[in-house]
Each structure stands twice: as C-alpha cells, then as structure tokens.
Design a protein around this motif. Sequence first.
Motif, PDB file in Angstrom:
ATOM      1  N   UNK A  43       0.827  -1.216   0.000  1.00 10.07           N
ATOM      2  CA  UNK A  43       0.000   0.000   0.000  1.00 10.07           C
ATOM      3  C   UNK A  43       0.854   1.255   0.000  1.00 10.07           C
ATOM      4  N   UNK A  44       1.726   1.308   0.997  1.00 17.32           N
ATOM      5  CA  UNK A  44       2.530   2.523   1.115  1.00 17.32           C
ATOM      6  C   UNK A  44       3.486   2.660  -0.052  1.00 17.32           C
ATOM      7  N   UNK A  45       4.013   1.532  -0.498  1.00 16.98           N
ATOM      8  CA  UNK A  45       4.932   1.618  -1.627  1.00 16.98           C
ATOM      9  C   UNK A  45       4.218   2.195  -2.838  1.00 16.98           C
ATOM     10  N   UNK A  46       3.023   1.706  -3.061  1.00 15.12           N
ATOM     11  CA  UNK A  46       2.264   2.207  -4.198  1.00 15.12           C
ATOM     12  C   UNK A  46       1.944   3.682  -4.019  1.00 15.12           C
ATOM     13  N   UNK A  47       1.569   4.027  -2.810  1.00 17.91           N
ATOM     14  CA  UNK A  47       1.237   5.419  -2.552  1.00 17.91           C
ATOM     15  C   UNK A  47       2.450   6.307  -2.742  1.00 17.91           C
ATOM     16  N   UNK A  48       3.563   5.821  -2.175  1.00 20.50           N
ATOM     17  CA  UNK A  48       4.796   6.578  -2.350  1.00 20.50           C
ATOM     18  C   UNK A  48       5.113   6.729  -3.824  1.00 20.50           C
TER      19      UNK A  48
ATOM     20  N   UNK B  73      13.168   7.522  -0.394  1.00 16.14           N
ATOM     21  CA  UNK B  73      13.895   6.485  -1.098  1.00 16.14           C
ATOM     22  C   UNK B  73      13.093   5.983  -2.303  1.00 16.14           C
ATOM     23  N   UNK B  74      11.761   5.838  -2.088  1.00 17.98           N
ATOM     24  CA  UNK B  74      10.936   5.416  -3.218  1.00 17.98           C
ATOM     25  C   UNK B  74      11.095   6.383  -4.377  1.00 17.98           C
ATOM     26  N   UNK B  75      11.106   7.669  -4.049  1.00 16.29           N
ATOM     27  CA  UNK B  75      11.260   8.653  -5.115  1.00 16.29           C
ATOM     28  C   UNK B  75      12.558   8.455  -5.860  1.00 16.29           C
TER      29      UNK B  75
END
Lengths: 113, 914
Positions: free
Chosen positions: B77-82, B397-399
Amino acid sequence: MADRADVWQGTLALMVLKTLETMGPLHGYGIARRIEQTSGDVLAINYGTLYPSLLKLEQEGYIESEWGVSDNNRKAKFYRLTSAGRTQVHEETREWERTTAILERFLSPREQS
Amino acid sequence: MKRMRVWLRRLAGFVHGDRRDREFALELDAHLQMHIDDNLRSGMTIEQARRHALLKLGGVEHTKEQVRDRRGVPWLDTALKDGRFALRLMARSPGFTAVVLVTLAIGIGANTVMFSVVNTLLLRPLPYGEPARLLFIQTVAAKDRSPGMTAPPDFYTYRAQNRALDHLDAFYTRPFNLTGTQEPERVPTLIVSPGFFSALGTPPLLGRGFASDEERWGSHRVAVLSDGLWKRRFGADPAVIGQRITINGEPYVVIGVMPPAFSFFGIDAQMFVPMAFAPDDNLNSHSNYFLRMIGRLKPGVTREQAATDLNRLSDAIIAEQHVNSGTAIDVTPLRDALVRDVRQAVLVLLGAVAFVLLIACANLANLLLARGAVRRREVAVRLAIGATRARLVRQFLTESVLLAVAGGAAGLGLAYVSVDALNLLSQRVLPRSQDVHVDPVVLVFTLGVAALTGILCGLAPALHSVATEVTDDLKDGTRAASDGKARHRLRAALVVAEVALSLVLLVGAGLMVKSVYRLLHVNAGFETDGVVTMQINLPPEKYVDLELDRRLSPLAYGRSVRFFRDVMERVRSIPGVRAAGAINGLPLMGEIWGKNIVFYDRPLPADMKGLSPIQYRVVAGDYFRALGIRIRSGRAFTDRDTREAPKAVIVNRELVRRYWNDQDPIGKIVSVNPPLQILPKSVVDEAVKSGRIPADYQPDKFTVVGVADDVLYGGLSRSALPLVYAPYAQASEGTTNMFLTVLTDGEPLAVVGAIREQIRQVDRDQPVASIQTMEARVSASVSQPRVQMNVLGAFAALAILLAAIGIYGVMSYSVTQRTREIGIRMALGAGRREVMSLVLRQGFTMITLGVALGLVGAVLMTRVLRTLLFGVSTTDPAVFVAIVALLSATAWFASYVPARRATRVDPLVALRDE
C-alpha cells in the motif's frame, strides 16, 4: 506491550462474537454500545478500536457483512456470525472458562488437603 | 488454512483498496450519525452530540488508518502510494526530472554497454561443446613465453603420445583459389586435422565432418563449406553435398556445410579442408613451423596436468631430435586465448564507466539534496501531524529509486541502440565475432545497478531531509543555520568527489590519446603516401614445379618469378605509377618468416643452438623504392639480380648492429640455411636417404650488397628485428603468396583498375585480393588502441560534462541561498567584483580540493593502463598538466556563470524578498 494489545484484541474479538451470537446481526455502532452495556459500563473503550477487530474477524471468516437499514432508517453495515464463527465462539468460550478455572485455583488461597 | 484465507482477503483488500476505503468511510459516517442521533435523543445539543460521538470514536482518521493498515498489504500500500506521489512530484517539476533522467540514462546506459561487452567476452560461455575443457595449445619460447608456431611432425607426435587430452587438433589458414564455372575466387580456408569439429563439439549442419583417414594424402580432397560461402556461391542448395569443386586446380568433393553461427577464433574462414601432406612434403618437417593447436581435456584431468604431459613430449623431441631448442608448450583455456589481447582494455573501460556512473550518482544526490532543502517545510508538516521519520525516509527512497529505475530504463534503451554501433567496431577489434548484445543477464545487471543507484543516491538526502528540527522549519522565513551549512557541506563534498573522479578519467583518456598519437607517429621506416597494396596468391600447382621444389632446386619457382616479373613490368608502364615491387610479407603484418643466418666471416657455430635468428623476406621489383625505404649503404636489388647472377642479399640496420657491431657488412658472405656440418647427423642422414636433399647439398651463399633502414614488420609498437631480404628470383625457398606494392603519383586507388587489368593479361584466372592503400593498413593496425582511446575519451567527456553540471548546480543554488546576504552586502557598498570573488571563493575550495584528490587518484590508478600505452609513461607530466588545466578551466567556467548572476542581484529586490 505487544502482548497486551494482542490479548486485548483477542478479548475484544470474543466479546464481539458473543454479542453477535446473542443479539443476532448488528451494525458496528450497535455492537460497541452493547459491549459497553454488557460490561457494566466498566469497560470504556474507544469505539474506533472495534473496527479493526471486525475487519480481522471478517478476514478470518468468522463473521460476514452486509449493508442494510438500521432502526432509524439509516444505511448501515450489519455483521453476522457465520457457522465457523458460531463454532469459534463455543470453543473460545470453553477456552476462557478453562483458563479462568485454572487461575482461580492458583489465585484463591486453599488448603491442600 | 486460516492464515491463507486471511492473506488472500488482504490481497483482495489491497487490490480493491480505494473501494474499500470509500465503503469504510460510509460505514464510519453511518456509525457517527447513529451515535449523534442517540445523543440528541438523550438531550444533548447538536454540538455536544457531535463532539461526544467523535470523542467516543477516538479519532476518525486514526480509525480509518488502523483499518486501512489491516485491510490490505500495508507495505505494498505505502509503496504504491509513495510511488504515485513520487510520480506526481516528478511530473510537477519536469526540468528537474529531465536533468536527472538524462544524467542517469547516460550513466547507467554506458555501464550497460560496457557490461554487455564484458559479458560477451569474459562471462558468456563459448559457443562450443563443453567449452570449459577446451584449450589453446601452442609452442612458445621457454624464456619469455613469446608465442610461436608448431611444426607438423611435432603435432603428430603430441597427438599420438599425449595422455591428458581427449582431442588434440591443429589448424592453420591459407587462401585457396576456388575456380570453376563462376569467377575465380580466393577463399580464406582453415586447414584442420580431422578431429577438429568434434574437438569443438560443433558438427556440420549438412553432411559430415572429416574422417580420420582423410588426412592421408590422396584421400584428402574433401571440403566443408561455411554457411556464408554456401549461400553466396552455391545458392544454399542442399544438393551441394557430393558436388565436385576445383580448389587450386585440383578436384575436391564437398562433404559438409557448417551452421550459420559457427565461427572460430575470429578467423574469417569460408572453407575447411583436412590437413594432409604428401609423403616427401617439406612442409611436414622441422623446417616449417606454422601450426596452432586446440585440445580438449580428458574428464578429470587438469590443465596443469596437460601442460606437464605435453611439455614432457616436447622436451623429448628437443633432446632426441636436436630441434626446437629453447621452446616449450603453453596450454591456456581457449577463452583466455581469444580475449587475451583485449581483456585488460575491456576491464579498464569497465572501471572507467563505473566512474562515470559514480559521478552521475553524485549529481543525482546533489540534486536530491537541493530538492530536500526546498521540501523542508513539507517534511516538517508531515512530521508534525504524526508521520514517522522512517516512513518519510521510505518515501524519499521510493522517489529516488523510481527516478533511478526510470533512468535505468532510458539507459537500457540507449545501450540497446549503441550496442549495435559497438558491434560494427567489434568486428575488427574484438576477437569474438559473436554479437555483443543485451541479454537477460545484462538486463538484470542494469536493473540492479539502477536500484542500487537510487538507494545510494537517495539515502543521504533522505536521511538528511528528515533530520530536521520541526519547529525551526515551520517558522516562516528563518533558515536553520546549521541545517543549511551541513547540507551545503555535503553537496560541496559531492562536488569535490565528482571533480576528482573526472580528473582520473580525463588523465586516463589523455594518456591514451597521446599513446595513439605516438603510435601513429612512430618512424616505421617506410612511406605511405600514394602507396597501394594488393595480395596475389599463385596456385602452386600452376606456378611451382613441385618435384623440383621437393628437391630444393632453385628452378622450382621459375614460373612464379616470371609471373611477377611480367606483372611488375606491366604495372610500371601504367601512367601515374612511379615504382612497383612485391614482398611476401608487408610491414605491420607480423614477423611471419623466421630463419637463421650463418656468417662465413667467422667460425661456424658448433650446432643449431649457436645460430643467429633473423627475419627473412623475399622481394621483387622496386620494392624499396615503392615503399620509400632508404638504402643506407650499398645498393638495392635490380633487374640484373637474376637467378644466374651472383646471389645477393640486403640486410637491415638492426642486423648490422646486432651481429656486425655496426661495421660495414658490404661484401660479406652469409647464408640463410644451416650448412650440413651443423645439422644433427641423424637428420641429415634421414633427409639424404629419403632423397630430400642431395648428399652434397650446400646451402646457397649470398653476398651482402646493401643495408636498408629498419622497417617495423612486426607492428608499430614492436621494435625491428634483424632482417634479410633476398631477391625473389634467387631465393631457393620460394613462396607463391606475394604482396604487390605500387607507388603512384596521385590517388593510389585510381590505378587499381589498371593494375588488375595488367594482371589479368598475364593470367586471366588469377584473383587479386586485399586491395588496400598502405595508409589504410597503418590505420587498421592501430584500430584497437584507437577504439580504446575513443571509448575512454567519450567516458571522460561525459565525466567532465557531468562534473561541470554538478559544480554549476551547487554554486547556483548557493547563490540563490545567499541572495539576501548578497543584497545586504551590496546595499552596504560592496562592488560587483567583491561579490563575484565572494561567490567564487566557494568554488575555489571545492575545485582545488577536487583537483588535488584527483591527482593523487590519477597517479595511483593510471597504473592499470600501463600495458595499453605505447611510448607514454603512466605519469606523463605533459598530459597531467594539460588535463588539470582543462578541468580547472571548465570548473571555473561552471562557477563563473552563477557568480555573474550574483552580481546582478538587485539589493532592493533581495532584501524585500523574504
């Protein structure tokens, strides 16, 4: 800390199941109200903590949900025990009774005859 | 079971996330409404009712978040949101994103290309059966392991008596004339011992390979075609098997066709025939060394064991037959032999491209840091409303990972395109004629590099961004002084690193450039202006009396001598031609013919070991004048040096230096074959008995009539060996493979047509091959170092560009940050020059530090280039100075632009703008 939360969640879950068994299908607000009443208003819980519990029970397959209409003609989501849930209530109740029985023996002083 | 169901539900919850969220919002809404209704009924006001209900619930958002966490797969979830947030951010600042993507595409793309090359050359298994057990076996000089060739009798001995190998096969190449119904064609042919194809595990696609009895003279006239030749000359006709063809005037039968993908050792062989020698063939003796060998280890045998085994045999030959003294056998894995020459270069380039990536990463980190500064307030707000620092770091970091992966994808595209270009180069330079292409291994590599880049580059800025003091950043207008300084220091440090890395790369490239320049300007001993060369390979059966040749009679090559004499007379008469000659091995083609010289002005050596090695060439016509080779003393050969005339040779200066102590050798007597007294008695007796030499055989004695300037026959980077030229008409060991050298007035290629016409008039069926200007040959001989120089230069150019961008970025940002300060100074009376020097001072520290570090790095690292350089030391001061100047100038220019911008600051605007 984590253990306490787990135990609490477990207790809450059992209370929810029992409530549903007794009361039949009920919406979240109703379950929360009922638990408060049954516990003699001793338990002051945040109603919000109910919902994660309901979700978990639903994921585990003990309850199922359905949108319906409440007394006040409002749309609300009603929860109902499944057969697996019914079994679970009985088992967990027995579990609790056994646990309390054991504890009772430990905690209340008694002469070894 | 229960867990499975839970997980499946959660997965479903993840997939239908939005819907569930909305549904739950409705549920909560209903809950609150019902509670409020109840409260109203029990007498509260609407305000009290609402507040009470909310309080009892415990926070709407909190509840929603709790449910959300449980509903789906939270980290997904958070990864996708990020990810979505990052994408939105990227779209909102297209300039920033574009710069980052381009930087990364270049850095990662270049790495992908180099890795593809490394993969093809060094990692991918060879396209032969069980390639790990394949060996390349050759004779080498025992002292310095310099490579040599093997004589056929020795090969047969090794094959018969070795204990370590499943297969041992020999090969050599010759051009064969293929004639028949079509145009006569000179076909490069690989001549192999019969087990060759099964040693490699590559059977022909059609027909069969060679049978073991096909190496017997008489049964040897079979041929296997390459796929290319089959398609080109035989129309890909499957009925070609069994067809008769004419090779060098003799009838052969086609018995097989190789598959299209087959290639060996980068040799362009279009035909394969079995290696066979006539019973008294001089080739099959210790007078001729021209074979190379491959082998396959028996299972369970190591390479070292094979080497020991073969050297045992080779030592026995030396001891018993008194030949091959000073030699040994070298056994290398086949792959190593194939890439030996370029391995060092490729690894150096891989290191260089890693530097480029590091610089790109530094730029990316810098950009992200700058970004982080801008987003300070956003970070502060999010921390204030309850986000954990870990969560924010994960988002940053995701960015950066997303940016890196996007850049990586772009880089992959770039690499895919440039690999095609690289293949064009690789045909001539890299030994594997296999295509370098992007394959799954490379894809994984690229993805890994991209992800790593993203994490590495993003980590420092991410950690830095969240290490802020919330209160300071929420306040309007203030800048936490410590934070700004720390951030700036980090950025400056990155720039210093970039400058240092660029310097190392630039120095490397500079050294390569100088090296190639040196190579091209080495005095090779000959002139290339206006010279064109071509190869004429006469079929022996037409031009050599084989019987006479077997008896070492000088009359054997009479027809060839006449052919070349006729051709050269005709060519000389072509208008525009100033001189025409021929030689059996052009300069830069290698030391192809080694012999020994015997001096008659001093006592003869006792045995073969005392002989003096030389290189030997036969020349015809006006060779020396055609190539502009100066005759230092004495004379060149003329038309009067015929077979009947007194035998003459010309030596080169190196020979005079080495063997005559620089004294004038004109008039001295020598021979290039050992007299019978020196040869081991057993060999002599054997040869006389078999009729190969007459009992009274004496080698021809030659008089030295001239001394020529040294010519680099071995290559531009090799030094000249002592060399003897003999006139073609007088040499007793002839050759039918000669290179015509023609000096023309104007454009050399213009007379090629006329030359071919003249040759055709002498012999209609004689093909001409390898038509090239001498200049092109010289250029081709440095193509490998030149490619290396170009690639390294390209990387260095990229590096300096990226470094300049980095410097510009940091300086520019710093100026923006200090706008207020500059405004104040200017208001207080500072002049433009003062402001500029204030700004430049910052740049000065970075650049100087970077250059200093870079110099140290360069001195240490250029050591790896040593084997690639010619005529340049790894610490060549001129190159270092030039590069430091170049880099400093670029760096200063990159700082200058923002500095100028600083001077344009309007104090009023600056002071107002807060």
